[in-house]
Design a protein around this motif. Structure first.
Motif, PDB file in Angstrom:
ATOM      1  N   LEU A 146      48.142  22.912  27.152  1.00 37.08           N
ATOM      2  CA  LEU A 146      47.300  22.482  27.963  1.00 37.08           C
ATOM      3  C   LEU A 146      46.686  23.584  28.404  1.00 37.08           C
ATOM      4  N   ALA A 147      45.700  23.606  27.325  1.00 33.74           N
ATOM      5  CA  ALA A 147      44.491  24.951  27.814  1.00 33.74           C
ATOM      6  C   ALA A 147      42.903  24.680  27.901  1.00 33.74           C
ATOM      7  N   PRO A 148      42.564  25.318  29.129  1.00 31.39           N
ATOM      8  CA  PRO A 148      40.842  25.113  29.923  1.00 31.39           C
ATOM      9  C   PRO A 148      40.414  25.213  28.002  1.00 31.39           C
ATOM     10  N   PRO A 149      39.481  25.610  28.426  1.00 33.40           N
ATOM     11  CA  PRO A 149      38.207  25.533  27.063  1.00 33.40           C
ATOM     12  C   PRO A 149      38.271  27.326  27.328  1.00 33.40           C
ATOM     13  N   SER A 150      38.506  27.531  28.472  1.00 28.38           N
ATOM     14  CA  SER A 150      37.556  29.091  28.759  1.00 28.38           C
ATOM     15  C   SER A 150      38.539  29.623  30.291  1.00 28.38           C
ATOM     16  N   PHE A 151      38.663  30.795  30.913  1.00 26.99           N
ATOM     17  CA  PHE A 151      38.562  31.106  32.075  1.00 26.99           C
ATOM     18  C   PHE A 151      37.736  30.472  33.692  1.00 26.99           C
ATOM     19  N   ASP A 152      37.303  30.743  32.657  1.00 25.58           N
ATOM     20  CA  ASP A 152      35.760  30.618  33.417  1.00 25.58           C
ATOM     21  C   ASP A 152      35.923  28.642  34.250  1.00 25.58           C
ATOM     22  N   ASP A 153      36.366  28.172  33.134  1.00 24.15           N
ATOM     23  CA  ASP A 153      36.300  26.386  32.914  1.00 24.15           C
ATOM     24  C   ASP A 153      36.802  26.179  34.266  1.00 24.15           C
ATOM     25  N   LEU A 154      38.661  26.985  33.727  1.00 19.61           N
ATOM     26  CA  LEU A 154      39.571  27.031  34.926  1.00 19.61           C
ATOM     27  C   LEU A 154      39.255  27.337  35.544  1.00 19.61           C
ATOM     28  N   ALA A 155      38.960  28.445  36.463  1.00 18.03           N
ATOM     29  CA  ALA A 155      38.179  28.744  38.192  1.00 18.03           C
ATOM     30  C   ALA A 155      37.516  27.438  38.662  1.00 18.03           C
ATOM     31  N   LYS A 156      36.065  27.374  37.879  1.00 21.16           N
ATOM     32  CA  LYS A 156      35.677  25.965  38.208  1.00 21.16           C
ATOM     33  C   LYS A 156      36.188  25.003  38.771  1.00 21.16           C
ATOM     34  N   ARG A 157      36.927  24.906  37.855  1.00 17.57           N
ATOM     35  CA  ARG A 157      38.340  23.258  37.970  1.00 17.57           C
ATOM     36  C   ARG A 157      38.828  24.283  39.378  1.00 17.57           C
ATOM     37  N   LEU A 158      39.550  25.077  39.325  1.00 19.70           N
ATOM     38  CA  LEU A 158      40.044  25.243  41.384  1.00 19.70           C
ATOM     39  C   LEU A 158      39.625  24.993  42.272  1.00 19.70           C
ATOM     40  N   ASN A 159      37.486  25.489  41.964  1.00 20.72           N
ATOM     41  CA  ASN A 159      37.129  25.246  42.619  1.00 20.72           C
ATOM     42  C   ASN A 159      36.409  24.164  43.175  1.00 20.72           C
TER      43      ASN A 159
END
Ligand code: 5GP
Length: 203
Positions: A134-147
């Motif tokens: 399962l991949a995030p749409p982008s790395f930025d998206d993943l960073a946002k989720r973590l935040n």
């Protein structure tokens, strides 16, 4: 991608769902369970404390460190991992094999270390497991989720982000990638994969 495993010769309908930290594996799992309550999902054992609303035997088998060690020693797990350096998690082997050997689809949602371990064990146990990343749409998206989680300190977030970067590169080890840009869509894609694997196991 593992070209040899595009629904090749399934002897068991086991699908492993994995991916980087905070990508939303648990959310997709919860959604597919809601949409398809008949789907059998492996219940992991963990030494972490239950969160509000979580039920023993449903979300996890919440066990003590001693009990986890006993289970591990007794060979009751397909794989185990120490997640975020804090809690132990393990996939009980018996219920999974019982379920999957009948050709019924079984879903296992675990972290990347666990997925790698399952790959090793699958060879040893001659199990044909299908691995979904399962991949995030982008790395930025993943960073946002973590935040957004809001449960971690800045230092913990920074560490998790570093880990996530490394974890994203694991994509190529998997048979199929699902991009989690929409939970319903991701759950549906996963469902289609499970159905195909089950059909293959029956034939
Ligand atoms: P959480 O505690 O937030 O439910 O899960 C934390 C992480 O542990 C998630 O990445 C989840 O995929 C992973 N996890 C849950 N069960 C297992 C398991 O049985 N084995 C492994 N290796 N990871 C697991």
């Amino acid at each position: 991608m593992n070209a040899n495993n595009e629904f090749a010769e399934q002897t068991a309908a086991i699908v492993v769902l994995s991916g980087p930290t905070a990508v939303g594996k648990g959310t997709v799992e919860a959604r597919i369970k809601q949409l398809h309550p008949e789907l059998w999902v492996s219940v992991s054992a963990t030494t972490r404390k239950p969160r509000e609303g979580e039920k023993h035997g449903v979300d996890y088998l919440f066990v003590s460190e001693e009990e986890f060690a006993r289970m591990e020693e007794a060979g009751e797990f397909l794989e185990t991992a120490l997640v975020h350096g804090m809690s132990h998690y393990g996939t009980p082997i018996k219920p999974l094999l019982e379920r999957a050997s009948g050709g019924s689809p079984a879903l296992v949602e675990i972290d990347l270390q666990g997925a790698r371990r399952v790959r090793e064990r699958a060879e040893e146990l001659k199990l044909n497991v299908f691995f979904v990343f399962l991949a995030p749409p982008s790395f930025d998206d993943l960073a946002k989720r973590l935040n957004k989680r809001g449960t971690e300190t800045e230092e913990q977030k920074r560490k998790r982000l570093e880990t996530a970067k490394v974890e994203m590169a694991a994509e190529k080890e998997f048979d199929r990638v699902i991009v989690n840009d929409d939970i319903d869509k991701a759950a549906e894609e996963l469902w289609q994969i499970l159905k195909l694997c089950a059909a293959k196991a029956e034939s």
